[in-house]
Motif scaffolding. Structure first.
Motif, short mmCIF file in Angstrom:
data_model
loop_
_atom_site.label_atom_id
_atom_site.label_comp_id
_atom_site.label_asym_id
_atom_site.label_seq_id
_atom_site.Cartn_x
_atom_site.Cartn_y
_atom_site.Cartn_z
N VAL A 73 6.00 2.45 5.70
CA VAL A 73 6.44 3.81 5.37
C VAL A 73 5.63 4.32 4.18
N PRO A 74 4.79 5.33 4.38
CA PRO A 74 3.97 5.83 3.28
C PRO A 74 4.75 6.78 2.37
N THR A 75 4.26 6.95 1.17
CA THR A 75 4.81 7.98 0.28
C THR A 75 3.88 9.18 0.19
N ARG A 76 2.59 8.98 0.48
CA ARG A 76 1.63 10.08 0.48
C ARG A 76 0.73 9.94 1.69
N ILE A 77 0.43 11.05 2.34
CA ILE A 77 -0.45 11.00 3.50
C ILE A 77 -1.50 12.11 3.43
N PHE A 78 -2.52 11.95 4.23
CA PHE A 78 -3.49 13.00 4.52
C PHE A 78 -3.67 12.97 6.03
N ASP A 79 -3.28 14.04 6.70
CA ASP A 79 -3.34 14.12 8.15
C ASP A 79 -4.60 14.89 8.54
N THR A 80 -5.57 14.18 9.11
CA THR A 80 -6.85 14.82 9.42
C THR A 80 -6.73 15.82 10.58
N GLU A 81 -5.81 15.61 11.50
CA GLU A 81 -5.63 16.59 12.57
C GLU A 81 -5.06 17.89 12.00
N ILE B 283 0.83 -1.21 0.00
CA ILE B 283 0.00 0.00 0.00
C ILE B 283 0.87 1.27 0.00
N ALA B 284 2.15 1.13 -0.30
CA ALA B 284 3.07 2.27 -0.21
C ALA B 284 2.67 3.42 -1.11
N ASP B 285 2.13 3.11 -2.28
CA ASP B 285 1.78 4.16 -3.24
C ASP B 285 0.37 4.70 -3.05
N VAL B 286 -0.35 4.16 -2.08
CA VAL B 286 -1.70 4.62 -1.78
C VAL B 286 -1.61 5.76 -0.78
N GLU B 287 -2.57 6.69 -0.84
CA GLU B 287 -2.61 7.74 0.17
C GLU B 287 -3.03 7.13 1.51
N TRP B 288 -2.22 7.38 2.54
CA TRP B 288 -2.54 6.93 3.89
C TRP B 288 -3.22 8.07 4.63
N VAL B 289 -4.31 7.78 5.29
CA VAL B 289 -5.03 8.77 6.09
C VAL B 289 -4.73 8.49 7.56
N LEU B 290 -4.10 9.44 8.22
CA LEU B 290 -3.77 9.30 9.63
C LEU B 290 -4.25 10.53 10.38
N HIS B 291 -4.44 10.39 11.67
CA HIS B 291 -4.78 11.53 12.52
C HIS B 291 -3.59 11.79 13.42
N ALA B 292 -3.00 12.99 13.31
CA ALA B 292 -1.75 13.32 14.01
C ALA B 292 -0.65 12.38 13.54
N ALA B 293 -0.32 12.47 12.26
CA ALA B 293 0.58 11.52 11.61
C ALA B 293 1.95 11.45 12.28
N THR B 294 2.47 12.58 12.73
CA THR B 294 3.82 12.57 13.28
C THR B 294 3.92 11.73 14.55
N GLN B 295 2.80 11.46 15.21
CA GLN B 295 2.82 10.61 16.40
C GLN B 295 2.93 9.13 16.02
N ASP B 296 2.30 8.73 14.93
CA ASP B 296 2.26 7.32 14.56
C ASP B 296 3.34 6.89 13.59
N LEU B 297 3.82 7.79 12.74
CA LEU B 297 4.77 7.40 11.72
C LEU B 297 6.06 6.79 12.28
N PRO B 298 6.63 7.29 13.38
CA PRO B 298 7.86 6.66 13.88
C PRO B 298 7.68 5.19 14.25
N CYS B 299 6.58 4.86 14.97
CA CYS B 299 6.41 3.46 15.36
C CYS B 299 6.01 2.60 14.16
N LEU B 300 5.32 3.17 13.18
CA LEU B 300 5.01 2.42 11.97
C LEU B 300 6.28 2.15 11.16
N ARG B 301 7.16 3.13 11.13
CA ARG B 301 8.42 2.97 10.40
C ARG B 301 9.24 1.82 11.00
N GLU B 302 9.20 1.66 12.31
CA GLU B 302 9.96 0.61 12.98
C GLU B 302 9.54 -0.78 12.52
N ILE B 303 8.30 -0.95 12.09
CA ILE B 303 7.80 -2.27 11.69
C ILE B 303 7.66 -2.39 10.17
#
Length: 428
Positions: free
Chosen positions: A135-143, A112-132
């Motif tokens: 890693v998205p290439t496009r995001i939409f941060d609702t916060e 799903i790397a090339d799909v837009e990821w929708v996150l809320h407060a992306a900077t909080q979740d991206l580090p722990c997601l990166r560890e596993i």
């Protein structure tokens, strides 16, 4: 002047049933609807390679953006690793994945790397997601979208209620997500967190477009998605709560030794450092400089510690007391930018005047654009430009200075004119 300069008079954008607001930003007055169950029920937790492969294929074959969320065990476990990952996509439904049982989600991330990821407060979740491996290439941060659109409350629950007209149950946000097995009410809560995230994204995209801010939001989202992992914090022990009370270098050394000993123990036990020893206790010991474990036991925070642990903490105190003067930490961290603004009036009155004018101008512009000042331009950027303005104060030079400090193109375009005026004011 863009539409963004014309602040919407009606901030209530809620339209029940999940539809985005109409072009006029009108609202309806129906009471919000409690969202009690995921529409397809609570999905089983993915905890083995076979089930993960099936989910990966389903999400790769889905359509549209993918909602992504992660739950950590802050305050319970050491670090900020993910203990549950939730996803939802049209055609794939909702998935709950246990990253303890499935620690490598790079295959799913790649699917799903090339799909837009929708996150809320992306900077909080991206580090722990990166560890596993996710890693998205496009995001939409609702916060962040909510901030740019001028919403006064941008928590997920408030946004879903105000924009979509549904009430999310938020009672499990601070539980210990490392618990296994995860209780059903927690899993229901986790599934509901991604249930309406894409609907919220669609409504906010429409509102940002109506206000003329969608391009600005896209620049912000791109900056978050492309940002490298943050550098490790230098001297993290200096962030101990209550450090303002610690003045002497020998006392600072005690804070450092106790903090580092606590961190090693917390990491070994995989528990939050605060559960090992509180910040207040560290500061108490630093101020008192106890001569032995008995004196240490009399301090707040150490009274219920057993003798063996007291001896361990006293060893750290004694180690700090035995350091030579050259080994003691300095009272402050090296300053790489401007001095604290409170010192400007004495150090450089002209810079202080520029900063006062710039702050007033940026505040007024942020209010005009209906967004928080820090999202319009970071206060640190304003301070740096005011402390060391370009030799020639014109649109090109000020814009280049802002860009050099990391401002996005839209920020440069909006802020440069008001900063040129502020920096051009007569010196006192």
């Amino acid at each position: 002047m863009t539409d963004a300069h014309e602040t919407a008079a009606d901030r209530s954008l809620r339209t029940t049933g999940g539809a985005p607001p109409d072009d006029a930003g009108s609202s309806v007055s129906q009471a919000p609807i409690p969202l009690l169950e995921p529409r397809e029920g609570i999905p089983p937790v993915i905890a083995d390679a076979t089930a993960l492969a099936e989910v990966t294929a389903a999400f790769a074959a889905g359509s549209g953006p993918v909602a992504v969320d992660a739950e950590r065990a802050s305050g319970y476990r050491y670090g900020q690793r993910a203990y549950l990952v939730q996803l939802r996509r049209e055609g794939a439904g909702t998935a709950l994945i246990d990253p303890v049982a499935c620690p490598d989600l790079s295959g799913l991330g790649a699917a799903i790397a090339d799909v837009e990821w929708v996150l809320h407060a992306a900077t909080q979740d991206l580090p722990c997601l990166r560890e596993i491996g996710m890693v998205p290439t496009r995001i939409f941060d609702t916060e962040l979208a909510g901030r740019l659109a001028g919403f006064p409350r941008v928590g997920l629950g408030a946004m879903v209620e105000n924009v979509l007209g549904f009430v999310l149950e938020k009672g499990h946000s601070a539980v210990d997500w490392s618990t296994r097995p995860l209780p059903e009410p927690w899993l229901r809560y986790a599934a509901l967190d991604v249930e309406l995230l894409v609907d919220l994204r669609d409504a906010l995209e429409k509102e940002l477009d109506r206000q003329g801010k969608l391009g600005w939001a896209r620049q912000e989202f791109d900056a978050i998605a492309s940002a490298p992992p943050p550098e490790p914090r230098k001297d993290p022990w200096r962030r101990t709560s209550g450090m303002h009370k610690v003045r002497r270098r020998r006392q600072l050394a005690v804070v450092r030794e106790l903090w580092q000993a606590r961190d090693r123990i917390a990491q070994r036990r995989d528990v939050s450092p605060g559960k090992v020893l509180g910040d207040a206790a560290i500061v108490e010991a630093a101020l008192a400089l106890p001569v032995n474990a008995h004196a240490l036991a009399a301090l707040n925070g150490f009274g219920r510690v057993n003798r063996r642990q007291l001896d361990q903490w006293q060893v750290s105190v004694d180690r700090a007391k035995a350091l030579s003067e050259s080994q003691l930490p300095q009272p402050g961290q090296p300053v790489t930018g401007p001095p604290p603004p409170r010192a400007w009036a004495d150090k450089d009155p002209a810079a202080a005047a520029r900063l006062s004018a710039a702050r007033a101008a940026v505040t007024a512009l942020a209010e005009q654009l209906s967004m928080p000042q820090e999202n319009l331009i970071t206060p640190d950027t304003v301070r740096r430009v005011c402390w060391e303005p370009p030799a020639t104060v014109d649109t090109e030079a000020v814009g280049a200075a802002l860009a050099g400090h990391g401002a996005r193109r839209w920020q440069v375009e909006q802020v440069t004119p008001v900063l040129v005026t502020a920096l051009s004011r007569d010196e006192p």
